[in-house]
Design an enzyme around this catalytic site. Structure first.
Site, PDB file in Angstrom:
ATOM      1  N   ASP A   1       0.903  -1.168   0.129  1.00 44.81           N
ATOM      2  CA  ASP A   1       0.060  -0.063   0.047  1.00 44.81           C
ATOM      3  C   ASP A   1       0.808   1.469  -0.096  1.00 44.81           C
ATOM      4  O   ASP A   1       0.458   2.338  -0.432  1.00 44.81           O
ATOM      5  CB  ASP A   1      -0.880  -0.033   1.095  1.00 44.81           C
ATOM      6  CG  ASP A   1      -0.333  -0.161   2.500  1.00 44.81           C
ATOM      7  OD1 ASP A   1       0.717  -0.575   2.664  1.00 44.81           O
ATOM      8  OD2 ASP A   1      -1.030   0.343   3.596  1.00 44.81           O
TER       9      ASP A   1
ATOM     10  N   GLU B   1       9.703 -10.721  -2.165  1.00 43.48           N
ATOM     11  CA  GLU B   1      10.384  -9.548  -2.229  1.00 43.48           C
ATOM     12  C   GLU B   1      12.037 -10.173  -2.315  1.00 43.48           C
ATOM     13  O   GLU B   1      12.871  -9.388  -2.897  1.00 43.48           O
ATOM     14  CB  GLU B   1      10.539  -8.613  -1.121  1.00 43.48           C
ATOM     15  CG  GLU B   1       9.210  -7.713  -1.143  1.00 43.48           C
ATOM     16  CD  GLU B   1       7.996  -8.368  -0.251  1.00 43.48           C
ATOM     17  OE1 GLU B   1       6.950  -7.626  -0.265  1.00 43.48           O
ATOM     18  OE2 GLU B   1       8.172  -9.432   0.116  1.00 43.48           O
TER      19      GLU B   1
ATOM     20  N   HIS C   1       0.814   0.263  10.378  1.00 41.19           N
ATOM     21  CA  HIS C   1       0.903  -0.957  10.411  1.00 41.19           C
ATOM     22  C   HIS C   1       2.588  -1.166   9.475  1.00 41.19           C
ATOM     23  O   HIS C   1       2.865   0.156   8.744  1.00 41.19           O
ATOM     24  CB  HIS C   1      -0.091  -1.510   9.195  1.00 41.19           C
ATOM     25  CG  HIS C   1      -0.141  -0.838   8.149  1.00 41.19           C
ATOM     26  ND1 HIS C   1      -0.787   0.379   7.904  1.00 41.19           N
ATOM     27  CD2 HIS C   1       0.308  -1.311   6.588  1.00 41.19           C
ATOM     28  CE1 HIS C   1      -0.933   0.707   6.492  1.00 41.19           C
ATOM     29  NE2 HIS C   1      -0.209  -0.264   5.857  1.00 41.19           N
ATOM     30  N   HIS C   2       3.216  -2.041   9.464  1.00 38.41           N
ATOM     31  CA  HIS C   2       4.496  -2.282   8.962  1.00 38.41           C
ATOM     32  C   HIS C   2       5.746  -1.542   9.814  1.00 38.41           C
ATOM     33  O   HIS C   2       6.654  -1.416   9.196  1.00 38.41           O
ATOM     34  CB  HIS C   2       4.606  -1.818   7.455  1.00 38.41           C
ATOM     35  CG  HIS C   2       3.587  -2.590   6.326  1.00 38.41           C
ATOM     36  ND1 HIS C   2       3.219  -3.992   6.992  1.00 38.41           N
ATOM     37  CD2 HIS C   2       3.143  -2.517   5.523  1.00 38.41           C
ATOM     38  CE1 HIS C   2       2.303  -4.376   5.934  1.00 38.41           C
ATOM     39  NE2 HIS C   2       2.356  -3.587   4.809  1.00 38.41           N
TER      40      HIS C   2
ATOM     41  N   GLY D   1      27.070 -16.093  -1.900  1.00 40.96           N
ATOM     42  CA  GLY D   1      26.607 -17.469  -1.939  1.00 40.96           C
ATOM     43  C   GLY D   1      25.314 -17.677  -1.402  1.00 40.96           C
ATOM     44  O   GLY D   1      25.266 -18.615  -0.415  1.00 40.96           O
TER      45      GLY D   1
ATOM     46  N   ASP E   1      18.973 -29.262  -6.257  1.00 47.35           N
ATOM     47  CA  ASP E   1      17.789 -29.449  -5.938  1.00 47.35           C
ATOM     48  C   ASP E   1      17.477 -28.491  -4.635  1.00 47.35           C
ATOM     49  O   ASP E   1      16.449 -28.177  -4.255  1.00 47.35           O
ATOM     50  CB  ASP E   1      17.342 -30.951  -5.804  1.00 47.35           C
ATOM     51  CG  ASP E   1      18.436 -31.790  -5.112  1.00 47.35           C
ATOM     52  OD1 ASP E   1      19.199 -31.078  -4.568  1.00 47.35           O
ATOM     53  OD2 ASP E   1      18.229 -33.100  -4.907  1.00 47.35           O
TER      54      ASP E   1
ATOM     55  N   ASN F   1      20.323 -34.596  -6.687  1.00 49.70           N
ATOM     56  CA  ASN F   1      21.253 -35.196  -5.865  1.00 49.70           C
ATOM     57  C   ASN F   1      20.800 -35.334  -4.283  1.00 49.70           C
ATOM     58  O   ASN F   1      21.928 -35.689  -3.855  1.00 49.70           O
ATOM     59  CB  ASN F   1      22.610 -34.982  -6.006  1.00 49.70           C
ATOM     60  CG  ASN F   1      23.030 -33.330  -5.689  1.00 49.70           C
ATOM     61  OD1 ASN F   1      21.955 -32.701  -5.101  1.00 49.70           O
ATOM     62  ND2 ASN F   1      24.092 -32.842  -6.094  1.00 49.70           N
TER      63      ASN F   1
ATOM     64  N   GLY G   1      19.868 -33.265  -1.909  1.00 49.15           N
ATOM     65  CA  GLY G   1      20.013 -32.503  -0.748  1.00 49.15           C
ATOM     66  C   GLY G   1      21.063 -31.388  -1.031  1.00 49.15           C
ATOM     67  O   GLY G   1      21.431 -31.158  -2.209  1.00 49.15           O
TER      68      GLY G   1
ATOM     69  N   GLU H   1      27.349 -28.637   1.478  1.00 44.82           N
ATOM     70  CA  GLU H   1      26.973 -28.830   3.049  1.00 44.82           C
ATOM     71  C   GLU H   1      27.649 -30.135   3.464  1.00 44.82           C
ATOM     72  O   GLU H   1      28.388 -30.379   4.818  1.00 44.82           O
ATOM     73  CB  GLU H   1      25.636 -28.220   3.549  1.00 44.82           C
ATOM     74  CG  GLU H   1      25.395 -27.001   3.774  1.00 44.82           C
ATOM     75  CD  GLU H   1      24.894 -26.361   2.387  1.00 44.82           C
ATOM     76  OE1 GLU H   1      24.781 -25.082   2.214  1.00 44.82           O
ATOM     77  OE2 GLU H   1      24.826 -26.948   1.419  1.00 44.82           O
TER      78      GLU H   1
END
Length: 573
Positions: A38, A60, A123-124, A422, A452, A479, A481, A485
């Site tokens: 708004d 966003e 608001h916000h 990253g 994925d 693959n 996951g 990591e």
């Protein structure tokens, strides 16, 4: 409260919002990413009347990623959010743009200046009357902040912000209060284009730097060129190519610089990333007695875990704000002018041949059958054989980003990656922005390689691609996951697993119309080979989505090296 400008005093009255969007059009932007709210709705009405189009993203954060991808292809991007909730959602993307030198204009629709002055409980907000808190959050990830609270200052602030965005190649933050959108300001300024040129270096200082560089360059028996991201971000790539072609020196790129150099040149040698370099590259680079290091960013992922072995004593660094010759720094000297003069004056140099880098698949990986699973060692050279000149290639920071180091690009390829920041999921949003920019530039192919796990964060932008009739080719590497990591810590840990989706079915779920998209599933080398040879697939006449299956524990050599170094750094006490 700000005093209005008397319209009768203006030669060419124009509304603040119109002035802002016309300046964005002037610098080459044709599409605005974002989400309506708004506090920005009235401003959005000005977009079509200023020759711009509204994209409309799913959230966003994705809009920020998309503006980033758009900027890397078109030169600058823009995103509009609403106050508080909207702008905070996109801050991760803006921070990434700041980190990686991407020029993005972040426009935030805010409550009226009157509401802010009175500290109204709106608001916000945080409910404490503080309307500056969010702007303060953005201050440190923006190279300029323009608060359009007074029509008498609005035009100057807009012009300054956009100019700095281009010159520094970093995001800027502009607030547009609801009561300022339709305020009249002087439109005569629009007849004078923005001066985006970087100020020239002081001639005597620049000449001294050039002479010093030439002295070392002529003394060198085995000089090379190493190009990185900031050569591209700071608009010096034409000067860099002149130097590469006229000198004939062996030329290499850092990972963040991939795509900055014409890789079909005979003196292009491949990617240098310390221990993660292409075959033969590390030995060649590290044996050089002089390295012209242009626009470098020596981050951990960009150097394969800080495994660079190039002495500063044999290095000349070219940057946007300084030159460094061995251990001597020359602040305030921009590389653009220096590169021009060095190329013009260098004459004959000692040129020793460098290694060649091509897309030959190693013999051990050439076996082809419907039983042979797709490996990274096979995939990335094969991708290089399939790519076409002028393609736009987007790679997620994961197996794709490290694998693409082994791909030699055809001429004119634009490469998008986020090696330094990253942020997982960035590449899907960036692909949407890049594909839109490609459409504006004449339908260059846009190709995304996405893991994925990363895809699951920003999958909604498939919807935005379909809505805007974009036609990227999307490879989702299935693959099971978070591979990067897994290699840092927890190869079999549950937290590195993701839910298995029916990925290609999302194209229909997000509303693809008949004939608007095609989907594929490939699980073997032969199936992948058949797809790469499919001329209809290569023509990219519609959005195409590929589920590409690879073993969970397979990863490019460079990724294994970088994650090993990351694990060691994380474990240091």
């Amino acid at each position: 409260m700000a005093t209005d400008i008397q319209t009768s005093d203006l030669k060419s009255p124009v509304d603040v919002a119109e002035y802002l969007f016309r300046r964005l059009h002037e610098v080459g932007i044709r599409a605005i990413h974002g989400v309506p709210g708004d506090y920005n709705l009235v401003a959005l009405d000005y977009i079509p009347q200023t020759g711009l189009s509204w994209v409309g993203n799913c959230n966003e954060l994705n809009a920020g990623y998309a503006a980033d991808g758009y900027a890397r292809v078109k030169g600058m991007g823009a995103v509009v959010t609403t106050f508080g909730v909207g702008e905070l959602s996109t801050l991760n993307a803006i921070a990434g743009g700041y980190s990686e030198f991407v020029p993005m204009v972040h426009i935030v629709g805010t409550p009226s200046t009157l509401s802010q002055r009175d500290g109204m409980l709106l608001h916000h907000t945080l409910g404490n009357g503080n309307f500056e808190v969010f702007a303060n959050m953005s201050k440190d990830i923006s190279c300029a902040v323009a608060k359009l609270n007074d029509p008498r200052e609005a035009a100057v602030l807009i012009d300054h912000a956009i100019t700095e965005c281009w010159r520094q190649s970093r995001p800027v933050y502009i607030t547009l209060p609801t009561d300022m959108v339709q305020k009249k300001i002087e439109g005569e300024r629009l007849k004078s284009p923005l001066d985006l040129k970087v100020p020239e270096n002081p001639a005597d200082k620049e000449d001294y730097v050039v002479d010093t560089i030439l002295k070392y360059l002529h003394e060198a028996k085995n000089p090379i060129i190493l190009v990185d991201a900031c050569a591209l971000r700071h608009h010096c790539i034409d000067e860099v190519h002149d130097l590469i072609e006229k000198s004939g020196l062996p030329t290499f790129v850092a990972p963040m610089g991939k795509g900055a150099v014409n890789e079909t040149l005979p003196n292009f040698g491949g990617v240098y990333a310390g221990n993660g370099s292409n075959a033969g590259v590390a030995a060649r680079v590290e044996a050089a007695d002089l390295v012209l290091n242009i626009g470098s960013v020596k981050s951990d992922f960009n150097t394969a875990g800080f495994t660079y072995k190039v002495s500063q004593l044999s290095t000349i660094d070219f940057h946007s704000n300084l030159m460094r010759i061995r251990f001597s720094e020359y602040p305030g000297i921009h590389m653009k002018g220096v590169l021009k003069k060095v190329t013009a004056k260098m004459g004959k140099l000692n040129v020793q041949p460098g290694p060649s880098h091509d897309n030959t698949i190693a013999k051990k990986d050439q076996a082809m059958s419907n039983e042979e699973v797709i490996s990274h060692d096979w995939l990335w050279p094969r991708v290089g054989q399939w790519l076409q000149p002028e393609d736009i290639v987007v790679t997620e920071t994961g197996t794709a980003e490290f694998g693409i180091w082994e791909t030699r690009y055809p001429k004119g390829v634009t490469a998008l990656s986020q090696v330094l920041w990253g942020s997982i999921g960035w590449a899907v949003g960036a692909c949407q922005g890049a594909a839109l920019a490609a459409k504006e530039l004449g339908n260059r192919r846009t190709i995304l390689f996405e893991g994925d796990g990363s895809f699951q964060l920003t999958a909604q932008e498939l919807s935005t691609m379909l809505r805007n009739d974009l036609k990227p080719i999307i490879f989702v590497i299935c693959n099971d996951g978070y591979t990067i990591e897994r290699y840092i810590h927890g190869m079999d840990a549950k937290y590195n697993d993701v839910q298995t989706w029916k990925y290609k079915d999302l194209v229909a779920a997000f509303g693809a119309k008949p004939g608007q998209a095609k989907t594929y599933q490939v699980k073997t080398k032969q199936e992948a080979e058949d797809l790469f040879q499919n001329k209809d697939f290569g023509a990219a006449s519609c959005l195409q989505f590929v589920e590409l299956y690879m073993p969970m524990e397979d990863a490019p050599k460079a990724l294994k090296l970088v994650t090993e170094a990351a694990a060691e750094n994380n474990a240091k006490q």
